[in-house]
Design a protein around this motif. Sequence first.
Motif, mmCIF file in Angstrom:
data_model
loop_
_atom_site.group_PDB
_atom_site.id
_atom_site.type_symbol
_atom_site.label_atom_id
_atom_site.label_comp_id
_atom_site.label_asym_id
_atom_site.label_seq_id
_atom_site.Cartn_x
_atom_site.Cartn_y
_atom_site.Cartn_z
ATOM 1 N N ILE A 139 48.309 45.431 32.214
ATOM 2 C CA ILE A 139 48.054 46.656 32.956
ATOM 3 C C ILE A 139 46.651 47.124 32.592
ATOM 4 O O ILE A 139 46.343 47.306 31.413
ATOM 5 C CB ILE A 139 49.072 47.756 32.602
ATOM 6 N N VAL A 140 45.790 47.316 33.591
ATOM 7 C CA VAL A 140 44.416 47.762 33.355
ATOM 8 C C VAL A 140 44.253 49.179 33.882
ATOM 9 O O VAL A 140 44.560 49.460 35.049
ATOM 10 C CB VAL A 140 43.406 46.827 34.040
ATOM 11 N N ASP A 141 43.778 50.069 33.025
ATOM 12 C CA ASP A 141 43.437 51.430 33.423
ATOM 13 C C ASP A 141 41.982 51.414 33.883
ATOM 14 O O ASP A 141 41.062 51.417 33.062
ATOM 15 C CB ASP A 141 43.627 52.379 32.245
ATOM 16 N N SER A 142 41.762 51.386 35.199
ATOM 17 C CA SER A 142 40.408 51.199 35.722
ATOM 18 C C SER A 142 39.463 52.321 35.290
ATOM 19 O O SER A 142 38.264 52.095 35.123
ATOM 20 C CB SER A 142 40.436 51.101 37.249
ATOM 21 N N ALA A 143 39.994 53.526 35.086
ATOM 22 C CA ALA A 143 39.148 54.646 34.683
ATOM 23 C C ALA A 143 38.672 54.514 33.243
ATOM 24 O O ALA A 143 37.704 55.177 32.845
ATOM 25 C CB ALA A 143 39.910 55.957 34.860
ATOM 26 N N ALA A 144 39.341 53.694 32.440
ATOM 27 C CA ALA A 144 38.977 53.548 31.027
ATOM 28 C C ALA A 144 37.984 52.425 30.783
ATOM 29 O O ALA A 144 37.444 52.300 29.680
ATOM 30 C CB ALA A 144 40.234 53.307 30.200
ATOM 31 N N THR B 35 35.216 48.603 43.013
ATOM 32 C CA THR B 35 35.744 48.565 41.646
ATOM 33 C C THR B 35 36.348 47.200 41.341
ATOM 34 O O THR B 35 36.166 46.646 40.248
ATOM 35 C CB THR B 35 36.787 49.668 41.448
ATOM 36 N N ILE C 158 41.509 49.751 27.229
ATOM 37 C CA ILE C 158 41.435 49.728 28.691
ATOM 38 C C ILE C 158 42.768 49.388 29.351
ATOM 39 O O ILE C 158 42.835 49.269 30.572
ATOM 40 C CB ILE C 158 40.357 48.744 29.168
ATOM 41 N N GLY C 159 43.816 49.239 28.567
ATOM 42 C CA GLY C 159 45.101 48.900 29.158
ATOM 43 C C GLY C 159 46.072 48.404 28.113
ATOM 44 O O GLY C 159 45.906 48.657 26.912
ATOM 45 N N GLU C 160 47.078 47.668 28.565
ATOM 46 C CA GLU C 160 48.096 47.156 27.657
ATOM 47 C C GLU C 160 48.750 45.923 28.250
ATOM 48 O O GLU C 160 48.655 45.657 29.461
ATOM 49 C CB GLU C 160 49.159 48.218 27.400
ATOM 50 N N VAL D 241 46.204 46.601 38.219
ATOM 51 C CA VAL D 241 45.114 47.553 37.981
ATOM 52 C C VAL D 241 45.533 48.911 38.521
ATOM 53 O O VAL D 241 45.965 49.029 39.672
ATOM 54 C CB VAL D 241 43.811 47.087 38.634
ATOM 55 N N ARG D 242 45.389 49.920 37.698
ATOM 56 C CA ARG D 242 45.750 51.282 38.098
ATOM 57 C C ARG D 242 44.543 52.208 38.080
ATOM 58 O O ARG D 242 43.552 51.898 37.499
ATOM 59 C CB ARG D 242 46.822 51.841 37.163
#
Length: 331
Positions: free
Chosen positions: A246-251, A291, A316-318, A330-331
């Motif tokens: 899981i990627v946190d695109s904002a991070a 993005t 940036i994610g987990e 990607v979120r």
Amino acid sequence: MAYRLTQYAHGGGCACKIPPGELEDVVRGLTGPPPAQPVGELLVGFDQGDDAAVVRIDGGQALVATADFITPVVDDPSDWGRIAAANALSDVYAMGGRPVVALNLLCWPRDTLPFELAAETLRGGMDVCVQAGCHLAGGHSVDDPEPKYGLAVTGTADRERLLRNDTGRAGLPLSLTKPLGLGVLNAQHKATAERFEQAIEVMATLNDAASRASVAAGIICATDVTGFGLLGHLHKLARASGVTAIVDSAAVPYIDGARQALRGGFVPGGSRRNLEWVRPHADLSAVDAGTALLLADAQTSGGLLLAGELPGVPVIGELVTRRGEHTIIVR
């Protein structure tokens, strides 16, 4: 006469890699019987497409071997040498190792570019090897239509504390030690000659401190982010580990100017190929097309992507339990 090295190559740095899908087709099945009476056991080879080969040797140690060379990403030969050397050494750091000795790999258009520029390139590579505490001894050169430079590197590692791309597990955070955007900024440099000092500094910075800190923290899963982009290397890690990322695109951190370069249309072909390869395995519905391209941007001498957390390094994610066919969401 001033020479712009980037104008003598069809593309820049790791963006020139053979597309990952095509490369996997080439190497698939390249296995055979083990060598007769090998010196040591092969611990990491073709199977998971990791960053370097690793062989078990005596005394609890492992031998780490890799080779990497690139076309110019910048016009200054000394900077290019520094970047190419840091990029090659990174494969050893990505396995949790320490480089011991390196050999130069030089391809040079001898009828087109003066050898003084080759000497400056080699000097830049030597300076980085000195910084890394790695011997640089000899190498190999050929006459080639395009300039290319890099290193063949041999290092050592604790065989019980290797960083690998197939040892991730659900519940681990994902950390990234360098910002993204190198590919698009290098493409803008090639097109306009505008110099991006921060990008050069990022590419020339060794991943040695991050590697040592990762091993000390007990992290066992990592890769470096280079020509296949964050999404490409993360896909390989998640696939090899049997998990979904899981990627946190904002991070995700970016170098200043990366989004402006993207808006200006400075996107390497390698970045587009990376995205095309990963898209069937990724859920990118939560982010816009720009993005997604930046997340797939082909990096040269990028940072380490860690399944773990280090102080001061962005998370940036987990990693989570595998979710269907998706290796990345990607979120």
